[in-house]
Design a protein around this motif. Sequence first.
Motif, short mmCIF file in Angstrom:
data_model
loop_
_atom_site.label_atom_id
_atom_site.label_comp_id
_atom_site.label_asym_id
_atom_site.label_seq_id
_atom_site.Cartn_x
_atom_site.Cartn_y
_atom_site.Cartn_z
N VAL A 171 56.23 -21.06 69.78
CA VAL A 171 56.40 -22.47 69.59
C VAL A 171 55.95 -23.04 68.48
O VAL A 171 56.57 -23.94 67.79
N ALA A 172 54.67 -22.59 68.32
CA ALA A 172 54.09 -23.11 67.00
C ALA A 172 54.66 -23.02 65.64
O ALA A 172 54.86 -23.89 64.87
N ILE A 173 55.12 -21.71 65.70
CA ILE A 173 55.66 -21.41 64.51
C ILE A 173 57.02 -21.90 64.27
O ILE A 173 57.44 -22.47 63.16
N ILE A 174 57.83 -21.97 65.22
CA ILE A 174 59.24 -22.69 65.15
C ILE A 174 59.21 -24.08 64.87
O ILE A 174 59.49 -24.47 64.01
N ALA A 175 58.21 -24.65 65.44
CA ALA A 175 57.96 -26.21 65.40
C ALA A 175 57.57 -26.64 63.92
O ALA A 175 57.71 -27.41 63.36
N GLU A 176 56.56 -25.69 63.56
CA GLU A 176 56.01 -25.96 62.25
C GLU A 176 57.12 -25.83 61.04
O GLU A 176 56.84 -26.43 59.87
N ASN A 177 58.15 -25.18 61.35
CA ASN A 177 59.11 -24.83 60.44
C ASN A 177 60.30 -25.77 60.63
O ASN A 177 61.49 -25.54 59.84
N THR A 178 60.17 -26.72 61.49
CA THR A 178 61.24 -27.57 61.89
C THR A 178 61.15 -29.10 61.91
O THR A 178 59.83 -29.16 62.02
N THR A 179 62.07 -30.06 61.80
CA THR A 179 61.92 -31.34 62.03
C THR A 179 62.50 -32.00 63.23
O THR A 179 62.31 -32.90 63.75
N THR A 180 63.46 -31.10 63.66
CA THR A 180 64.38 -31.41 64.74
C THR A 180 63.76 -31.32 66.00
O THR A 180 62.92 -30.14 66.19
N PRO A 181 63.70 -32.16 66.95
CA PRO A 181 62.92 -32.11 68.26
C PRO A 181 63.25 -30.84 69.36
O PRO A 181 64.32 -30.27 68.90
N LEU A 182 62.35 -30.04 69.44
CA LEU A 182 62.31 -28.75 69.94
C LEU A 182 62.04 -28.76 71.51
O LEU A 182 61.21 -29.30 71.86
N ILE A 183 63.08 -28.16 72.15
CA ILE A 183 62.86 -27.88 73.64
C ILE A 183 62.53 -26.38 73.77
O ILE A 183 63.24 -25.53 73.30
N ALA A 184 61.37 -25.90 74.54
CA ALA A 184 60.99 -24.62 74.50
C ALA A 184 60.90 -24.15 76.07
O ALA A 184 60.48 -24.87 76.95
N ASP A 185 61.40 -22.97 75.84
CA ASP A 185 61.42 -22.19 77.44
C ASP A 185 59.82 -21.92 77.61
O ASP A 185 59.24 -21.16 76.84
N ALA A 186 59.25 -22.19 78.72
CA ALA A 186 58.04 -21.97 79.30
C ALA A 186 57.86 -21.08 80.57
O ALA A 186 57.12 -21.14 81.39
N ASP A 187 59.15 -20.62 81.05
CA ASP A 187 59.23 -19.63 81.99
C ASP A 187 58.86 -20.36 83.30
O ASP A 187 59.28 -21.45 83.75
N THR A 188 57.81 -19.87 84.12
CA THR A 188 57.26 -20.32 85.27
C THR A 188 56.14 -21.13 85.20
O THR A 188 55.58 -21.54 86.05
N GLY A 189 55.60 -21.41 83.69
CA GLY A 189 54.43 -21.99 83.70
C GLY A 189 53.46 -20.87 83.48
O GLY A 189 52.30 -21.14 83.40
N TYR A 190 53.92 -19.62 83.84
CA TYR A 190 52.97 -18.31 83.36
C TYR A 190 51.91 -18.41 84.22
O TYR A 190 50.58 -18.10 84.03
N GLY A 191 51.94 -18.75 85.77
CA GLY A 191 51.09 -18.44 86.84
C GLY A 191 51.22 -19.78 87.60
O GLY A 191 52.19 -20.38 88.00
N GLY A 192 50.01 -20.23 88.37
CA GLY A 192 49.83 -21.01 89.02
C GLY A 192 49.65 -22.58 88.58
O GLY A 192 50.14 -22.78 87.61
#
Length: 296
Positions: free
Chosen positions: A71-92
Motif C-alpha cells: 500500500v505504501a509503495i503504491i500510494a507513494e507513487n500516485t496521487t489518485t485516491p487509492l482503495i486497498a484490499d485488506a482481506d479479512t483485516g488479518y485476524g481478530g
Amino acid sequence: MAGPNGRRSLAARLKDKRIIVAPGVYDAVSARIADRMGFEALYMTGYGTVASHLGLADAGLATYSEMVGRVAIIAENTTTPLIADADTGYGGLLNVRRTVQGYEAAGAAGIQIEDQEMPKKCGHTPGRRVVAIEEMVQKIQVAADARRHDDTVIIARTDARTTLGIDEALRRGEAYAKAGADVLFIESPETTEELAMIGRSFDVPVLCNVVNTGRTPELPSKQLEELGFGIAIYPGMALKAASQAVTAAYSYLHDTGATLGINVPLMDSKDLHELMGFPDVWEFEKRWHTGTGAAE
C-alpha cells in the motif's frame, strides 16, 4: 501521495451518482501508469499484489506487514485516491484496528474488509466460506471506529452469495451498512437480475467487481451506473494484460533469439525512462554534479 486530499476527494465523490471506474493496480509500475490516465480512484488488487510480490495464490498467504508495505509503495507513487484490499483485516478485532490505521498511514483512501473465514480465498473462486454475520458486524464497527480520518472510506465485502445465496448476501450487506460501512461490496452475483437487486437495495454506495470470465455477468460501467452501482473495479485486467504480453514477448525471444520484428507492443525506452522518473535523476545529477558534492 494522495494523502488527506485523496481521502476527501474519494469520500466526496461517492456522494455523486456517477459511477467511479477504478482499474486494478498491483505494483509501482502499474500504479504509475494508471495514475496518469485520469481515473478517479485506483484499486490495489489483493490477487495481483500477492501474485506480483510473492508469486503466490491469493489464498490468505500474505501477511499484514507484506500488504501494508505494498500500500505504501503504491500510494507513494500516485496521487489518485487509492482503495486497498485488506482481506479479512488479518485476524481478530485488534488486527482490524491495526490494519485500518496502518493502511491509512500508508496512504489508502478506502479500505476493503471481507467476511470470509481464514484462510480466505480470492473472489470468483470456489470453496469460499464466511464467518458468522455477528463477527463481521463487529469488524466493521471496529474499522469505522479505528480510522483516524472521518473521510477514510470503509468498504465491507461479503462472499456469502456463492455458498449461501443472494438473500443472505443482501441481509449481510444491510447489517454491514448499519455497522458503519460506507460502501458495500456484494461479491460474485451471478445474473443481471441479481446485480439489479444489489443496486437498488441499499442506501449506501455499492461496488461491483468486474471480472472477465468470472462468475458475474460483465456489463459496461454505464449500465452498472444505471442499475445503481457507485464503483466498478477492474482488479485483474492489467495483470492479465501484462502476463499475456510478457508471455508472448518471452516466447518470441526464445523462438527467434532476438527482439527484431516482435509483434508485441513495447514501450519506447525514452517513455519508460520518463515513466520511472529518470529525468528527475538526471536533473539532480546535473545540478549537484554527483560525485563532486558541489552545486552549481
